[in-house]
Each structure stands twice: as C-alpha cells, then as structure tokens.
Design a protein around this motif. Structure first.
Motif, mmCIF file in Angstrom:
data_model
loop_
_atom_site.group_PDB
_atom_site.id
_atom_site.type_symbol
_atom_site.label_atom_id
_atom_site.label_comp_id
_atom_site.label_asym_id
_atom_site.label_seq_id
_atom_site.Cartn_x
_atom_site.Cartn_y
_atom_site.Cartn_z
ATOM 1 N N GLU A 73 0.974 -1.192 0.079
ATOM 2 C CA GLU A 73 -0.118 -0.069 -0.039
ATOM 3 C C GLU A 73 0.780 1.189 0.134
ATOM 4 O OE1 GLU A 73 0.736 -0.641 4.307
ATOM 5 O OE2 GLU A 73 0.451 -1.926 2.760
ATOM 6 N N ASN A 74 2.290 1.024 0.073
ATOM 7 C CA ASN A 74 3.066 2.342 -0.051
ATOM 8 C C ASN A 74 2.795 2.952 -1.300
ATOM 9 O OD1 ASN A 74 3.693 1.701 2.711
ATOM 10 N ND2 ASN A 74 5.857 1.578 2.122
ATOM 11 N N ASP A 75 2.777 4.291 -1.243
ATOM 12 C CA ASP A 75 2.833 5.000 -2.323
ATOM 13 C C ASP A 75 4.258 5.976 -2.731
ATOM 14 O OD1 ASP A 75 2.316 6.811 -0.750
ATOM 15 O OD2 ASP A 75 0.409 7.597 -1.489
ATOM 16 N N ASP A 76 5.127 5.328 -1.795
ATOM 17 C CA ASP A 76 6.369 6.151 -1.957
ATOM 18 C C ASP A 76 7.592 5.076 -2.368
ATOM 19 O OD1 ASP A 76 6.736 4.751 0.346
ATOM 20 O OD2 ASP A 76 6.157 6.557 1.601
ATOM 21 N N ASP A 77 8.656 5.431 -2.221
ATOM 22 C CA ASP A 77 9.933 4.584 -2.251
ATOM 23 C C ASP A 77 10.252 3.880 -1.091
ATOM 24 O OD1 ASP A 77 9.756 5.221 -4.869
ATOM 25 O OD2 ASP A 77 11.220 6.873 -4.710
ATOM 26 N N SER A 78 9.687 3.731 0.067
ATOM 27 C CA SER A 78 9.991 3.324 1.284
ATOM 28 C C SER A 78 9.800 1.853 1.104
ATOM 29 C CB SER A 78 9.132 3.658 2.196
ATOM 30 O OG SER A 78 7.893 3.071 2.236
ATOM 31 N N TYR A 79 10.848 1.179 1.890
ATOM 32 C CA TYR A 79 11.098 -0.180 2.120
ATOM 33 C C TYR A 79 11.341 -0.815 3.356
ATOM 34 C CZ TYR A 79 15.828 0.944 1.430
ATOM 35 O OH TYR A 79 17.142 1.504 1.703
ATOM 36 N N PHE A 80 11.452 -1.734 3.766
ATOM 37 C CA PHE A 80 12.325 -2.130 4.943
ATOM 38 C C PHE A 80 13.462 -3.342 4.599
ATOM 39 C CE2 PHE A 80 8.466 -4.743 5.047
ATOM 40 C CZ PHE A 80 8.745 -6.063 5.648
ATOM 41 N N GLU A 81 14.358 -3.277 4.955
ATOM 42 C CA GLU A 81 15.605 -4.143 4.823
ATOM 43 C C GLU A 81 15.989 -4.841 5.945
ATOM 44 O OE1 GLU A 81 18.345 -3.545 1.315
ATOM 45 O OE2 GLU A 81 19.619 -3.277 3.179
ATOM 46 N N MET A 82 16.208 -6.265 5.905
ATOM 47 C CA MET A 82 17.118 -7.020 7.059
ATOM 48 C C MET A 82 18.306 -7.426 6.579
ATOM 49 S SD MET A 82 13.724 -8.650 8.761
ATOM 50 C CE MET A 82 12.814 -9.095 7.199
ATOM 51 N N LYS A 83 19.496 -6.935 7.011
ATOM 52 C CA LYS A 83 20.827 -7.413 6.405
ATOM 53 C C LYS A 83 21.798 -7.909 7.565
ATOM 54 C CE LYS A 83 22.978 -4.084 3.690
ATOM 55 N NZ LYS A 83 23.852 -3.028 3.309
ATOM 56 N N ILE A 84 22.211 -8.951 7.044
ATOM 57 C CA ILE A 84 22.894 -9.712 8.086
ATOM 58 C C ILE A 84 24.639 -9.209 7.951
ATOM 59 C CG2 ILE A 84 24.060 -11.965 8.729
ATOM 60 C CD1 ILE A 84 21.379 -13.157 7.570
ATOM 61 N N ILE A 85 25.047 -8.546 9.226
ATOM 62 C CA ILE A 85 26.260 -8.194 8.912
ATOM 63 C C ILE A 85 27.372 -8.805 10.026
ATOM 64 C CG2 ILE A 85 28.064 -6.259 9.340
ATOM 65 C CD1 ILE A 85 25.904 -4.577 8.256
ATOM 66 N N VAL A 86 28.404 -9.430 9.258
ATOM 67 C CA VAL A 86 29.569 -10.212 10.255
ATOM 68 C C VAL A 86 30.666 -9.745 10.360
ATOM 69 C CG1 VAL A 86 30.674 -12.401 10.325
ATOM 70 C CG2 VAL A 86 28.522 -12.483 9.351
ATOM 71 N N ASP A 87 31.205 -9.198 11.425
ATOM 72 C CA ASP A 87 32.221 -8.432 11.814
ATOM 73 C C ASP A 87 33.646 -9.488 11.291
ATOM 74 O OD1 ASP A 87 34.850 -7.717 13.639
ATOM 75 O OD2 ASP A 87 33.504 -6.172 13.800
#
Length: 127
Positions: A73-87
């Motif tokens: 339903e978003n009418d913009d460029d928004s998103y959600f992201e889940m990123k895995i970062i390994v030190d």
C-alpha cells in the motif's frame, strides 16, 4: 503527504548468518517472530497480525546476506530491509534493519523492531 524518514538500527545476534537468514527470508521463519502468520506466492508475501493482512513484495535478496521488502500500500519509495552483517575480526553477527516511518513515528517504529527482534533472539536461543 509527508516524506517518510529513513532510519537504521542494529542488533547483535548470536547466530550463524545461514540460520538467521532462514528467519528473514522464508514464510515459516518470519512467522516465528515477525508476524502471527506469513504466506508467500512467489515474490508476494502476506503478513498476518491479529487477523489483518498486509502484503509486501520481496524486492531483493541475497542468500545469507539480506532481504528487502516493500509494503504494497506504500505510494512512496520506502521499504524495509534486514541485512546480516558479520564483523570480519570478531565474527560477531549483527542484524541491521533499515526502515522508514513518519517523523513522529520513528521512535515507535524502533521500539516495535526491538520487540520483534527480541522475539527473534528467543527463537534462535540467542541472548
């Protein structure tokens, strides 16, 4: 229409990237912590909370690294992201969340993510 504000939060998670990714990218994994139930048809994911449904499209993913969704339903460029970062040095695994919220809802959204990730940590047996 207010522009949403992008925000990022990071959580340290004691898990392998491979195991963590299963909880971010699969309906069965997501339904363990993110929503009451999750179904998918191809790139379309249906998230169910208390009987109400929200649809999101899986925009991008890279195995064991990240997933990015956009609410239908978003009418913009928004998103959600889940990123895995390994030190690289300590090998600590972090979950890096990028999301968007209205100006007055950023703190609330961060708290919501913190609660969700707390559930995820319990599922993973992480402290």
């Amino acid at each position: 229409m207010n522009d949403k504000i992008k925000f990022e939060i990071e959580f340290v998670i004691q898990s392998s990237p491979q195991m963590l990714y299963q909880y971010l990218a699969t309906p069965s994994g997501l339904s363990e912590w993110f929503a009451d139930n999750v179904n998918s048809r191809g790139e379309k994911f249906i998230f169910i909370w208390d009987g109400s449904e929200e649809e999101a499209l899986l925009l991008k993913r890279k195995t064991d690294e990240f997933v990015r969704f956009a609410w239908e339903e978003n009418d913009d460029d928004s998103y959600f992201e889940m990123k895995i970062i390994v030190d690289e040095i300590t090998k600590d695994v972090s979950l890096f969340i990028t999301d968007f919220a209205e100006d007055d809802e950023v703190e609330e959204s961060k708290m919501l993510w913190a609660n969700q990730v707390s559930d995820l940590k319990q599922v993973l047996g992480s402290k």
